[in-house]
Design a protein around this motif. Structure first.
Motif, mmCIF file in Angstrom:
data_model
loop_
_atom_site.group_PDB
_atom_site.id
_atom_site.type_symbol
_atom_site.label_atom_id
_atom_site.label_comp_id
_atom_site.label_asym_id
_atom_site.label_seq_id
_atom_site.Cartn_x
_atom_site.Cartn_y
_atom_site.Cartn_z
ATOM 1 N N GLN A 167 1.031 12.566 -8.614
ATOM 2 C CA GLN A 167 1.104 11.169 -8.772
ATOM 3 C C GLN A 167 1.854 10.838 -7.160
ATOM 4 O OE1 GLN A 167 0.547 9.148 -10.848
ATOM 5 N NE2 GLN A 167 -0.312 10.678 -12.027
ATOM 6 N N LYS A 168 2.451 11.379 -6.628
ATOM 7 C CA LYS A 168 3.013 11.450 -5.355
ATOM 8 C C LYS A 168 2.039 11.306 -4.495
ATOM 9 C CE LYS A 168 6.914 13.458 -4.446
ATOM 10 N NZ LYS A 168 7.894 14.242 -4.085
ATOM 11 N N ILE A 169 0.823 12.256 -4.314
ATOM 12 C CA ILE A 169 -0.034 11.994 -3.400
ATOM 13 C C ILE A 169 -1.034 10.819 -3.738
ATOM 14 C CG2 ILE A 169 -2.268 13.278 -2.633
ATOM 15 C CD1 ILE A 169 -0.696 15.893 -3.428
ATOM 16 N N ILE A 170 -1.247 10.444 -5.173
ATOM 17 C CA ILE A 170 -2.061 9.421 -5.265
ATOM 18 C C ILE A 170 -1.500 7.861 -5.017
ATOM 19 C CG2 ILE A 170 -3.097 8.026 -7.197
ATOM 20 C CD1 ILE A 170 -3.806 11.007 -8.561
ATOM 21 N N SER A 171 -0.066 7.956 -5.285
ATOM 22 C CA SER A 171 0.769 6.804 -4.993
ATOM 23 C C SER A 171 0.732 6.449 -3.430
ATOM 24 C CB SER A 171 2.072 6.742 -5.537
ATOM 25 O OG SER A 171 2.761 7.871 -4.705
ATOM 26 N N ASN A 172 0.374 7.562 -2.546
ATOM 27 C CA ASN A 172 0.369 7.272 -1.055
ATOM 28 C C ASN A 172 -0.815 6.403 -0.661
ATOM 29 O OD1 ASN A 172 1.288 7.847 1.685
ATOM 30 N ND2 ASN A 172 -0.370 9.327 1.868
ATOM 31 N N ARG A 173 -1.759 6.281 -1.295
ATOM 32 C CA ARG A 173 -2.884 5.259 -1.346
ATOM 33 C C ARG A 173 -3.817 5.620 -0.001
ATOM 34 N NH1 ARG A 173 -2.679 1.200 -4.999
ATOM 35 N NH2 ARG A 173 -0.492 0.863 -5.899
ATOM 36 N N SER A 174 -3.945 6.792 0.650
ATOM 37 C CA SER A 174 -4.768 7.297 1.443
ATOM 38 C C SER A 174 -5.728 7.968 0.933
ATOM 39 C CB SER A 174 -3.952 7.758 2.534
ATOM 40 O OG SER A 174 -4.818 8.411 3.509
ATOM 41 N N ILE A 193 -6.015 15.628 -3.284
ATOM 42 C CA ILE A 193 -6.446 15.739 -4.751
ATOM 43 C C ILE A 193 -7.859 15.222 -4.650
ATOM 44 C CG2 ILE A 193 -6.267 14.548 -6.913
ATOM 45 C CD1 ILE A 193 -3.681 16.218 -5.989
ATOM 46 N N ILE A 194 -8.844 16.021 -5.136
ATOM 47 C CA ILE A 194 -10.393 15.808 -5.287
ATOM 48 C C ILE A 194 -10.442 15.620 -6.469
ATOM 49 C CG2 ILE A 194 -12.380 17.043 -5.115
ATOM 50 C CD1 ILE A 194 -11.249 19.131 -3.139
ATOM 51 N N ILE A 195 -11.060 14.330 -6.730
ATOM 52 C CA ILE A 195 -11.554 13.808 -8.218
ATOM 53 C C ILE A 195 -13.033 13.675 -8.169
ATOM 54 C CG2 ILE A 195 -11.593 12.006 -9.875
ATOM 55 C CD1 ILE A 195 -8.749 11.062 -8.715
ATOM 56 N N VAL A 196 -13.501 14.515 -9.072
ATOM 57 C CA VAL A 196 -15.269 14.453 -9.215
ATOM 58 C C VAL A 196 -15.514 13.197 -9.732
ATOM 59 C CG1 VAL A 196 -16.932 15.977 -9.849
ATOM 60 C CG2 VAL A 196 -14.875 16.918 -9.198
ATOM 61 N N ARG A 197 -16.720 12.861 -9.328
ATOM 62 C CA ARG A 197 -17.483 11.665 -10.119
ATOM 63 C C ARG A 197 -18.625 11.978 -10.699
ATOM 64 N NH1 ARG A 197 -17.085 6.893 -5.668
ATOM 65 N NH2 ARG A 197 -17.253 5.550 -7.422
ATOM 66 N N LYS A 198 -19.241 11.334 -11.392
ATOM 67 C CA LYS A 198 -20.560 11.710 -12.397
ATOM 68 C C LYS A 198 -21.624 12.033 -11.437
ATOM 69 C CE LYS A 198 -20.186 9.399 -16.854
ATOM 70 N NZ LYS A 198 -20.677 8.564 -17.719
ATOM 71 N N SER A 199 -21.589 11.274 -10.069
ATOM 72 C CA SER A 199 -22.965 11.676 -9.497
ATOM 73 C C SER A 199 -22.831 13.031 -8.898
ATOM 74 C CB SER A 199 -22.819 10.714 -8.492
ATOM 75 O OG SER A 199 -21.958 10.552 -7.728
ATOM 76 N N TYR A 200 -22.032 13.746 -9.222
ATOM 77 C CA TYR A 200 -21.930 15.237 -8.895
ATOM 78 C C TYR A 200 -23.018 16.030 -9.426
ATOM 79 C CZ TYR A 200 -19.948 19.978 -8.394
ATOM 80 O OH TYR A 200 -19.882 21.326 -8.002
ATOM 81 N N PHE A 201 -23.493 15.827 -10.410
ATOM 82 C CA PHE A 201 -24.667 16.420 -10.958
ATOM 83 C C PHE A 201 -26.011 16.039 -10.551
ATOM 84 C CE2 PHE A 201 -21.285 16.584 -14.154
ATOM 85 C CZ PHE A 201 -21.106 18.298 -14.093
ATOM 86 N N ILE A 240 -11.359 11.787 -2.860
ATOM 87 C CA ILE A 240 -10.120 12.431 -2.256
ATOM 88 C C ILE A 240 -9.013 11.564 -1.706
ATOM 89 C CG2 ILE A 240 -9.838 14.154 -0.477
ATOM 90 C CD1 ILE A 240 -12.909 14.515 -0.445
ATOM 91 N N TYR A 241 -7.887 11.884 -2.317
ATOM 92 C CA TYR A 241 -6.715 11.166 -1.845
ATOM 93 C C TYR A 241 -5.752 12.282 -0.812
ATOM 94 C CZ TYR A 241 -6.849 7.832 -5.670
ATOM 95 O OH TYR A 241 -7.311 6.816 -6.552
#
Length: 105
Positions: free
Chosen positions: A14-21, A80-88, A30-31
């Motif tokens: 949450q701290k990393i995501i709230s940084n908004r970079s 933080i790496i968030i994977v999206r559907k287009s990964y496949f 990627i946050y």
């Protein structure tokens, strides 16, 4: 991957995501947040829309293997790496190339 290179706690996410970079690609979201260490720390998040637990864990293992040798740095970042559907839609090598290119920025 060693424990010191992993972001696991919810409050850290949450701290990393709230940084908004962040960096946005077709495959990843990627946050970023600068940390006080001389190395990068990574957190991986794969949503339920990607697939069942087996598929999500496979994606996490693949991403960890992509990041295996990318920890030494002069100044560290929490990412933080968030994977999206287009990964496949891409192959493993293309996904690896995209991820490492974005992390080096």
């Amino acid at each position: 991957m060693l424990k010191k290179f992993i972001v696991k706690k919810n409050y850290e996410f949450q701290k990393i995501i709230s940084n908004r970079s962040f960096i946005k690609t077709n495959t990843y979201f990627i946050y970023l947040k600068k940390n006080d260490f001389n190395y990068h720390r990574f957190g991986i998040s794969v949503g339920k829309k990607i697939g069942n637990a087996v598929v999500r864990n496979k994606v996490k293992r693949q991403i960890r293997s992509m990041l295996t040798f990318y920890f030494a740095a002069t100044e560290g970042y929490d990412q933080i790496i968030i994977v999206r559907k287009s990964y496949f839609s891409n192959s493993y090598l293309v996904n690896k190339e995209i991820l490492l290119k974005q992390i080096k920025r």
